[in-house]
Design a protein around this motif. Sequence first.
Motif, PDB file in Angstrom:
ATOM      1  N   GLU A   1      12.335  -9.742   1.930  1.00  0.00           N
ATOM      2  CA  GLU A   1      11.236  -9.077   1.220  1.00  0.00           C
ATOM      3  C   GLU A   1      10.103  -8.845   2.213  1.00  0.00           C
ATOM      4  OE1 GLU A   1      10.582 -10.167  -3.190  1.00  0.00           O
ATOM      5  OE2 GLU A   1      11.033 -12.051  -2.146  1.00  0.00           O
ATOM      6  N   VAL A   2       9.884  -7.606   2.550  1.00  0.00           N
ATOM      7  CA  VAL A   2       8.845  -7.242   3.518  1.00  0.00           C
ATOM      8  C   VAL A   2       8.167  -5.966   3.055  1.00  0.00           C
ATOM      9  CG1 VAL A   2       8.355  -6.575   5.905  1.00  0.00           C
ATOM     10  CG2 VAL A   2      10.135  -8.270   5.444  1.00  0.00           C
ATOM     11  N   LEU A   3       6.855  -5.980   3.074  1.00  0.00           N
ATOM     12  CA  LEU A   3       6.059  -4.788   2.792  1.00  0.00           C
ATOM     13  C   LEU A   3       5.110  -4.567   3.961  1.00  0.00           C
ATOM     14  CD1 LEU A   3       5.103  -5.394  -0.940  1.00  0.00           C
ATOM     15  CD2 LEU A   3       6.724  -3.716  -0.058  1.00  0.00           C
ATOM     16  N   THR A   4       5.001  -3.337   4.407  1.00  0.00           N
ATOM     17  CA  THR A   4       4.026  -2.996   5.435  1.00  0.00           C
ATOM     18  C   THR A   4       2.978  -2.073   4.822  1.00  0.00           C
ATOM     19  OG1 THR A   4       5.372  -1.143   6.215  1.00  0.00           O
ATOM     20  CG2 THR A   4       5.653  -3.239   7.352  1.00  0.00           C
ATOM     21  N   VAL A   5       1.747  -2.256   5.267  1.00  0.00           N
ATOM     22  CA  VAL A   5       0.612  -1.502   4.723  1.00  0.00           C
ATOM     23  C   VAL A   5      -0.202  -0.950   5.884  1.00  0.00           C
ATOM     24  CG1 VAL A   5      -1.488  -1.634   3.321  1.00  0.00           C
ATOM     25  CG2 VAL A   5       0.491  -3.049   2.734  1.00  0.00           C
ATOM     26  N   THR A   6      -0.558   0.314   5.803  1.00  0.00           N
ATOM     27  CA  THR A   6      -1.499   0.910   6.749  1.00  0.00           C
ATOM     28  C   THR A   6      -2.568   1.652   5.964  1.00  0.00           C
ATOM     29  OG1 THR A   6      -0.189   2.924   6.998  1.00  0.00           O
ATOM     30  CG2 THR A   6       0.178   1.188   8.622  1.00  0.00           C
ATOM     31  N   VAL A   7      -3.768   1.644   6.504  1.00  0.00           N
ATOM     32  CA  VAL A   7      -4.886   2.371   5.901  1.00  0.00           C
ATOM     33  C   VAL A   7      -5.487   3.266   6.973  1.00  0.00           C
ATOM     34  CG1 VAL A   7      -7.131   2.198   4.754  1.00  0.00           C
ATOM     35  CG2 VAL A   7      -5.376   0.442   4.328  1.00  0.00           C
ATOM     36  N   VAL A   8      -5.605   4.538   6.657  1.00  0.00           N
ATOM     37  CA  VAL A   8      -6.240   5.509   7.541  1.00  0.00           C
ATOM     38  C   VAL A   8      -7.562   5.890   6.906  1.00  0.00           C
ATOM     39  CG1 VAL A   8      -6.048   7.817   8.557  1.00  0.00           C
ATOM     40  CG2 VAL A   8      -4.020   6.351   8.379  1.00  0.00           C
TER      41      VAL A   8
END
Length: 156
Positions: free
Chosen positions: A127-134
């Motif tokens: 279970e892995v989630l990646t998050v990016t915010v621009v």
Amino acid sequence: MAFALFTVVLAGCATSEPAVLRTPAPTRTEPEPAVTEFDRDCRRDVPPEGFPATLVPLPPDAELLLACAKPSDGQWEISLNIRTAQETEDLLDAVRQPLAAAGFAESPGADALGVAASASFSRGAGEVLTVTVVDDGTTRTLALGGSVTIEAPDGD
């Protein structure tokens, strides 16, 4: 004399009609791309059935750009893209809090050009989630994706 001849030749080439460029109509040489199963599991208006909205809630002021949820080998592949006026840290906190409450551990994301913030969240095996915010200075765009296990509601 040469100038007069040159003027006569140019005058013979002139026309009062506008030039018409004829270009052939475009023809499609490639077949239309097939709609994949994953495409059917994506929505732009509301998250699709199966999207874990309690694990990854949408901020109230967010514009949903795309949300996807597809079952895969006992887990769900999810993807979320939203735009909001919320500040970067507040937006990341809005993602962080429910994931931490569900037992996900956070790892800082790698620095990348044009990315205001990023993080990875993991729990258990796979279970892995990646998050990016621009951040464009006015709005923030969040992209989240990965695989999670979603338990069926009681009674199912």
